[in-house]
Every structure is written in C-alpha cells, then in structure tokens.
Design a protein around this motif. Structure first.
Motif, PDB file in Angstrom:
ATOM      1  N   ASP A 117      31.457  39.283  45.916  1.00  0.00           N
ATOM      2  CA  ASP A 117      32.897  39.385  45.681  1.00  0.00           C
ATOM      3  C   ASP A 117      33.245  38.470  44.513  1.00  0.00           C
ATOM      4  O   ASP A 117      33.107  37.251  44.610  1.00  0.00           O
ATOM      5  CB  ASP A 117      33.675  38.981  46.931  1.00  0.00           C
ATOM      6  N   ALA A 118      33.690  39.056  43.430  1.00  0.00           N
ATOM      7  CA  ALA A 118      33.941  38.271  42.216  1.00  0.00           C
ATOM      8  C   ALA A 118      35.062  37.263  42.386  1.00  0.00           C
ATOM      9  O   ALA A 118      35.108  36.256  41.660  1.00  0.00           O
ATOM     10  CB  ALA A 118      34.267  39.218  41.055  1.00  0.00           C
ATOM     11  N   TYR A 119      35.951  37.507  43.339  1.00  0.00           N
ATOM     12  CA  TYR A 119      37.143  36.660  43.434  1.00  0.00           C
ATOM     13  C   TYR A 119      37.229  35.923  44.769  1.00  0.00           C
ATOM     14  O   TYR A 119      38.049  36.227  45.621  1.00  0.00           O
ATOM     15  CB  TYR A 119      38.392  37.492  43.169  1.00  0.00           C
ATOM     16  N   ILE A 120      36.336  34.950  44.936  1.00  0.00           N
ATOM     17  CA  ILE A 120      36.461  33.977  46.018  1.00  0.00           C
ATOM     18  C   ILE A 120      36.682  32.643  45.309  1.00  0.00           C
ATOM     19  O   ILE A 120      35.796  31.796  45.218  1.00  0.00           O
ATOM     20  CB  ILE A 120      35.203  33.935  46.912  1.00  0.00           C
ATOM     21  N   ARG A 121      37.879  32.500  44.744  1.00  0.00           N
ATOM     22  CA  ARG A 121      38.145  31.360  43.857  1.00  0.00           C
ATOM     23  C   ARG A 121      39.406  30.598  44.239  1.00  0.00           C
ATOM     24  O   ARG A 121      39.375  29.381  44.409  1.00  0.00           O
ATOM     25  CB  ARG A 121      38.252  31.837  42.389  1.00  0.00           C
ATOM     26  N   SER A 122      40.502  31.312  44.380  1.00  0.00           N
ATOM     27  CA  SER A 122      41.767  30.640  44.665  1.00  0.00           C
ATOM     28  C   SER A 122      41.828  30.233  46.130  1.00  0.00           C
ATOM     29  O   SER A 122      40.990  30.627  46.947  1.00  0.00           O
ATOM     30  CB  SER A 122      42.946  31.550  44.319  1.00  0.00           C
ATOM     31  N   THR A 123      42.851  29.444  46.468  1.00  0.00           N
ATOM     32  CA  THR A 123      42.957  28.899  47.827  1.00  0.00           C
ATOM     33  C   THR A 123      42.963  29.995  48.884  1.00  0.00           C
ATOM     34  O   THR A 123      42.192  29.949  49.853  1.00  0.00           O
ATOM     35  CB  THR A 123      44.232  28.050  47.966  1.00  0.00           C
ATOM     36  N   HIS A 124      43.822  31.005  48.715  1.00  0.00           N
ATOM     37  CA  HIS A 124      43.919  32.036  49.760  1.00  0.00           C
ATOM     38  C   HIS A 124      42.654  32.876  49.836  1.00  0.00           C
ATOM     39  O   HIS A 124      42.272  33.339  50.913  1.00  0.00           O
ATOM     40  CB  HIS A 124      45.162  32.914  49.533  1.00  0.00           C
ATOM     41  N   GLN A 125      41.955  33.069  48.708  1.00  0.00           N
ATOM     42  CA  GLN A 125      40.713  33.838  48.725  1.00  0.00           C
ATOM     43  C   GLN A 125      39.611  33.095  49.481  1.00  0.00           C
ATOM     44  O   GLN A 125      38.827  33.694  50.208  1.00  0.00           O
ATOM     45  CB  GLN A 125      40.276  34.147  47.298  1.00  0.00           C
ATOM     46  N   ILE A 126      39.578  31.777  49.306  1.00  0.00           N
ATOM     47  CA  ILE A 126      38.584  30.968  50.020  1.00  0.00           C
ATOM     48  C   ILE A 126      38.916  30.924  51.508  1.00  0.00           C
ATOM     49  O   ILE A 126      38.021  30.964  52.362  1.00  0.00           O
ATOM     50  CB  ILE A 126      38.500  29.553  49.411  1.00  0.00           C
ATOM     51  N   TYR A 127      40.212  30.882  51.841  1.00  0.00           N
ATOM     52  CA  TYR A 127      40.601  30.961  53.256  1.00  0.00           C
ATOM     53  C   TYR A 127      40.178  32.301  53.852  1.00  0.00           C
ATOM     54  O   TYR A 127      39.741  32.376  55.008  1.00  0.00           O
ATOM     55  CB  TYR A 127      42.107  30.773  53.412  1.00  0.00           C
ATOM     56  N   ASN A 128      40.322  33.385  53.084  1.00  0.00           N
ATOM     57  CA  ASN A 128      39.868  34.697  53.559  1.00  0.00           C
ATOM     58  C   ASN A 128      38.376  34.660  53.880  1.00  0.00           C
ATOM     59  O   ASN A 128      37.936  35.167  54.921  1.00  0.00           O
ATOM     60  CB  ASN A 128      40.133  35.769  52.499  1.00  0.00           C
ATOM     61  N   PHE A 129      37.609  34.077  52.972  1.00  0.00           N
ATOM     62  CA  PHE A 129      36.164  33.987  53.184  1.00  0.00           C
ATOM     63  C   PHE A 129      35.844  33.146  54.417  1.00  0.00           C
ATOM     64  O   PHE A 129      34.956  33.482  55.203  1.00  0.00           O
ATOM     65  CB  PHE A 129      35.492  33.396  51.942  1.00  0.00           C
ATOM     66  N   LEU A 130      36.596  32.071  54.613  1.00  0.00           N
ATOM     67  CA  LEU A 130      36.411  31.224  55.793  1.00  0.00           C
ATOM     68  C   LEU A 130      36.667  32.018  57.069  1.00  0.00           C
ATOM     69  O   LEU A 130      35.893  31.940  58.037  1.00  0.00           O
ATOM     70  CB  LEU A 130      37.336  30.013  55.726  1.00  0.00           C
ATOM     71  N   GLN A 131      37.744  32.797  57.090  1.00  0.00           N
ATOM     72  CA  GLN A 131      38.043  33.599  58.278  1.00  0.00           C
ATOM     73  C   GLN A 131      36.962  34.648  58.527  1.00  0.00           C
ATOM     74  O   GLN A 131      36.618  34.932  59.680  1.00  0.00           O
ATOM     75  CB  GLN A 131      39.408  34.266  58.138  1.00  0.00           C
TER      76      GLN A 131
END
Length: 243
Positions: A117-131
C-alpha cells in the motif's frame, strides 16, 4: 499399507500431509491427514507399550486439530468462491469495516501477511494499518509475520514520524509474537494484500477507503463498521483451486 505396519504408514502419510499443508494445498493435505490419523489410531490399538500408546494418542490429537483447520479452510474456499469475488463499495455507504471485508478470510492456516500500500504515511493511514493488524491478531491465532511495503513520506521530518510510528507498531506486535517488517520503495503503485493461506485482496484505495468521522466523539470514530466510505472496488481471489 507400508510393509512396516500402521506406524510406518502413518509416518509416511503424515509427512506428506505436513508437506502439502506447508505448500497451502489444503484439500490434498486434509486427505492425507485423515488417512494418517486412521493409521495412527490403528497403531495405537496394536502397540503394547503404554508409553508409546500414549504418544500415538497425543500425536493423533495434534493431527486431528490440524485436520479440522484444514477442513475449515477448504470449506471456506468453497463457500466464498474459489475464483473471484468482487465487492462494490458505494460512496457514503457504511458497514464495510475491516472485520466485514477481511474477517472471513482469516483462519488457523494464516501465518503471514504481506501488505502493499503506497499510502501508509499520514496519521490516519497509520491508524488504519494499526487497526488492520489488530484484526489479524484477534482472528489469526497462528499469525507470525506481517510485511508492509509502502512509500516514504517525501518530507524528511514527516518520514521520520512515519518511521517512528510504524516501528512502534512493530514493537507492539513483537509482544504478541508477530514480527513486522517494513520495506520502503518509491515505485509502489499496486494496492494489494496477500495472505499466505491463499487469499489475495486488491482494493482500489488500499486500506484508506474510509471518510473522516464527524468528530472524535461521533459513532464511527473507533468502529469503522459505522464509518462512511469512499467509493471503491474490492477484488478477492484465491490461488488454489478446490474441486
């Protein structure tokens, strides 16, 4: 039957079952497990040594548990469709949390996951990955590794924050005996998630298909099942053909 009797036959067939299991050939592995278990049970009846009999019983229980996992995997593949399932998510629709999309694909045969996934960068994207990782931990009791392929944030300071946050997730996963490896690349374009139990999920928007919640205290902030979504398409495939 092998000339060595049921014990030798069990060893031969169960060795093959484990090999097929490792290769994710679940239907074939299940057949071998079931045959090997029958040989083990027969060997346990014939042996006179109590210690050896108990050993056979213990191994039988272990292989029965694995055979049940194989049966579950095979049935799931047949139920979900062995070729291609497509989910169309409409703009502003709800009910498409990670549990709904990925949950049915996670079972005891899953041990590793690759996320491109090219866009695991911003705060909400990293939270998505964490979930997403939390879901994997919750349902994937045999999970051992997660590999993330993503891009660097182009701003040096933001990339430092990105790296630190992802490393924190890695430290947390290690406490649950799961290793997170992170690979950065500037040439990633595809958004794909690969489970080593055979499932491949392609999402047009990657993990970032949720819209912003109304506020931090609104329904949908923490439970994405209630979060409105962007329009996107999800394609789910399985590598293995089950007949």
């Amino acid at each position: 039957m092998s000339s060595g009797g049921p014990e030798a036959a069990a060893i031969q067939v169960l060795t093959r079952a484990v090999q097929l299991d490792t290769e994710k050939k679940f239907a074939e592995a299940l057949t071998c497990y079931e045959q090997g278990i029958r040989f083990l049970l027969q060997a346990a009846k014939e042996v006179k040594d109590e210690t050896k009999r108990n050993h056979f019983r213990k191994k039988t229980e272990e292989y029965l548990a694995r055979a049940e996992a194989m049966k579950e995997a095979v049935n799931k593949i047949r139920t979900l469709g062995r070729t291609h399932k497509q989910i169309q998510i409409e703009d502003n629709s709800t009910g498409h949390g990670y549990e709904t999309i990925f949950g049915p694909l996670i079972d005891k045969t899953l041990s590793s996951v690759v996320v491109e996934d090219a866009y695991i960068r911003s705060t909400h994207q990293i939270y998505n990955f964490l979930q997403f990782c939390e879901l994997l931990l919750h349902k994937g009791e045999c999970l051992r590794s997660v590999c993330l392929h993503t891009t660097r944030d182009p701003t040096p300071a933001e990339h430092k924050t990105q790296r630190q946050r992802l490393e924190e997730i890695g430290v947390s996963l290690e406490k649950h005996n799961v290793k997170l490896s992170i690979e950065y690349s500037d040439t990633i374009h595809d958004r794909e998630i690969r489970f080593d139990n055979g499932w491949i999920i392609k999402i047009g928007r990657g993990l970032d298909y949720f819209k912003r919640a109304d506020s931090k205290f609104s329904i949908g902030w923490s439970d994405h099942h209630f979060r409105k979504c962007h329009q996107t398409t999800i394609d789910i495939f399985h590598q293995q053909t089950v007949t």
